[in-house]
Design a protein around this motif. Structure first.
Motif, PDB file in Angstrom:
ATOM      1  N   GLU A  60       0.804  -1.225   0.000  1.00 39.78           N
ATOM      2  CA  GLU A  60       0.000   0.000   0.000  1.00 39.78           C
ATOM      3  C   GLU A  60       0.837   1.274   0.000  1.00 39.78           C
ATOM      4  N   PHE A  61       1.952   1.285   0.702  1.00 41.59           N
ATOM      5  CA  PHE A  61       2.719   2.516   0.834  1.00 41.59           C
ATOM      6  C   PHE A  61       4.019   2.513   0.030  1.00 41.59           C
ATOM      7  N   LEU A  62       4.150   1.565  -0.887  1.00 42.28           N
ATOM      8  CA  LEU A  62       5.334   1.557  -1.740  1.00 42.28           C
ATOM      9  C   LEU A  62       5.273   2.700  -2.739  1.00 42.28           C
ATOM     10  N   ASN A  63       6.438   3.196  -3.108  1.00 44.74           N
ATOM     11  CA  ASN A  63       6.454   4.242  -4.135  1.00 44.74           C
ATOM     12  C   ASN A  63       6.228   3.600  -5.500  1.00 44.74           C
ATOM     13  N   GLU A  64       6.035   4.435  -6.499  1.00 41.27           N
ATOM     14  CA  GLU A  64       5.681   3.950  -7.839  1.00 41.27           C
ATOM     15  C   GLU A  64       6.745   3.021  -8.413  1.00 41.27           C
ATOM     16  N   ASN A  65       8.007   3.338  -8.211  1.00 46.53           N
ATOM     17  CA  ASN A  65       9.098   2.511  -8.733  1.00 46.53           C
ATOM     18  C   ASN A  65       9.099   1.132  -8.076  1.00 46.53           C
ATOM     19  N   ASP A  66       8.944   1.091  -6.753  1.00 48.94           N
ATOM     20  CA  ASP A  66       8.912  -0.197  -6.050  1.00 48.94           C
ATOM     21  C   ASP A  66       7.690  -1.024  -6.443  1.00 48.94           C
ATOM     22  N   SER A  69       6.242  -0.931  -9.348  1.00 49.74           N
ATOM     23  CA  SER A  69       6.543  -1.419 -10.692  1.00 49.74           C
ATOM     24  C   SER A  69       7.419  -2.668 -10.629  1.00 49.74           C
ATOM     25  N   ILE A  70       8.405  -2.649  -9.758  1.00 44.77           N
ATOM     26  CA  ILE A  70       9.283  -3.816  -9.584  1.00 44.77           C
ATOM     27  C   ILE A  70       8.485  -5.004  -9.054  1.00 44.77           C
ATOM     28  N   LEU A  71       7.626  -4.763  -8.087  1.00 42.56           N
ATOM     29  CA  LEU A  71       6.803  -5.832  -7.514  1.00 42.56           C
ATOM     30  C   LEU A  71       5.873  -6.434  -8.570  1.00 42.56           C
ATOM     31  N   ILE A  72       5.294  -5.599  -9.396  1.00 45.14           N
ATOM     32  CA  ILE A  72       4.406  -6.074 -10.466  1.00 45.14           C
ATOM     33  C   ILE A  72       5.175  -6.935 -11.452  1.00 45.14           C
ATOM     34  N   LYS A  73       6.354  -6.474 -11.867  1.00 42.62           N
ATOM     35  CA  LYS A  73       7.176  -7.260 -12.810  1.00 42.62           C
ATOM     36  C   LYS A  73       7.560  -8.607 -12.216  1.00 42.62           C
ATOM     37  N   LEU A  74       7.891  -8.628 -10.940  1.00 47.45           N
ATOM     38  CA  LEU A  74       8.232  -9.876 -10.273  1.00 47.45           C
ATOM     39  C   LEU A  74       7.032 -10.824 -10.245  1.00 47.45           C
ATOM     40  N   ALA A  75       5.871 -10.295  -9.893  1.00 51.52           N
ATOM     41  CA  ALA A  75       4.656 -11.118  -9.862  1.00 51.52           C
ATOM     42  C   ALA A  75       4.311 -11.653 -11.250  1.00 51.52           C
ATOM     43  N   GLN A  76       4.511 -10.833 -12.284  1.00 57.82           N
ATOM     44  CA  GLN A  76       4.218 -11.278 -13.652  1.00 57.82           C
ATOM     45  C   GLN A  76       5.168 -12.395 -14.077  1.00 57.82           C
ATOM     46  N   ARG A  77       6.403 -12.339 -13.634  1.00 64.90           N
ATOM     47  CA  ARG A  77       7.356 -13.409 -13.967  1.00 64.90           C
ATOM     48  C   ARG A  77       6.894 -14.733 -13.383  1.00 64.90           C
ATOM     49  N   PHE A  78       6.383 -14.713 -12.151  1.00 61.60           N
ATOM     50  CA  PHE A  78       5.884 -15.927 -11.525  1.00 61.60           C
ATOM     51  C   PHE A  78       4.604 -16.415 -12.209  1.00 61.60           C
ATOM     52  N   LYS A  79       3.792 -15.490 -12.673  1.00 60.79           N
ATOM     53  CA  LYS A  79       2.526 -15.819 -13.314  1.00 60.79           C
ATOM     54  C   LYS A  79       2.725 -16.698 -14.541  1.00 60.79           C
ATOM     55  N   PHE A  80       3.802 -16.464 -15.287  1.00 69.27           N
ATOM     56  CA  PHE A  80       4.022 -17.168 -16.534  1.00 69.27           C
ATOM     57  C   PHE A  80       4.878 -18.423 -16.384  1.00 69.27           C
ATOM     58  N   LYS A  81       5.233 -18.782 -15.166  1.00 72.49           N
ATOM     59  CA  LYS A  81       6.028 -20.004 -14.961  1.00 72.49           C
ATOM     60  C   LYS A  81       5.159 -21.183 -14.700  1.00 72.49           C
TER      61      LYS A  81
END
Length: 122
Positions: free
Chosen positions: A102-108, A110-122
């Motif tokens: 909830e309190f992460l900045n936009e850059n963090d 974005s990193i969290l989303i990219k990480l979650a997307q990597r797991f999504k496609f495995k």
């Protein structure tokens, strides 16, 4: 009759990181037709075209429509919001993830989303 929400269509397209070409390729519709629907220039698209787009975006046609907002609420009452709310309520780990993010900045975020997307496609 309710009208299509350009904002909602864009939000759904962007949530999948799709381009108009991606959607056209996946639906078999001409790219120009997809662009006209998303741009609000096609005032009367066929149900078949809308259903093809909904299938690609993994939602229902109802999710494309403008909905009245609830009084005193900035949120739309639509099935996608309801679906995600139910997932969060029913999954304590997902709720914890959202609470933590909830309190992460936009850059963090974005990193969290990219990480979650990597797991999504495995």
């Amino acid at each position: 009759m309710q009208k299509l929400s350009k904002d909602r269509l864009k939000e759904l397209k962007d949530s999948k990181n799709f381009t108009f070409k991606n959607i056209a390729d996946k639906t078999g519709l001409p790219k120009s037709t997809v662009e006209k629907i998303f741009g609000g220039f096609n005032k009367n698209p066929t149900i078949e075209s809308l259903q093809k787009i909904a299938d690609v975006l993994e939602c229902s046609i109802d999710d494309f429509l403008e909905h009245d907002k609830l009084p005193n609420s900035p949120f739309y009452q639509d099935r996608i919001s309801l679906k995600y709310s139910q997932k969060i309520i029913n999954n304590p780990l997902l709720k914890q993830l959202i609470d933590s993010a909830e309190f992460l900045n936009e850059n963090d975020l974005s990193i969290l989303i990219k990480l979650a997307q990597r797991f999504k496609f495995k």
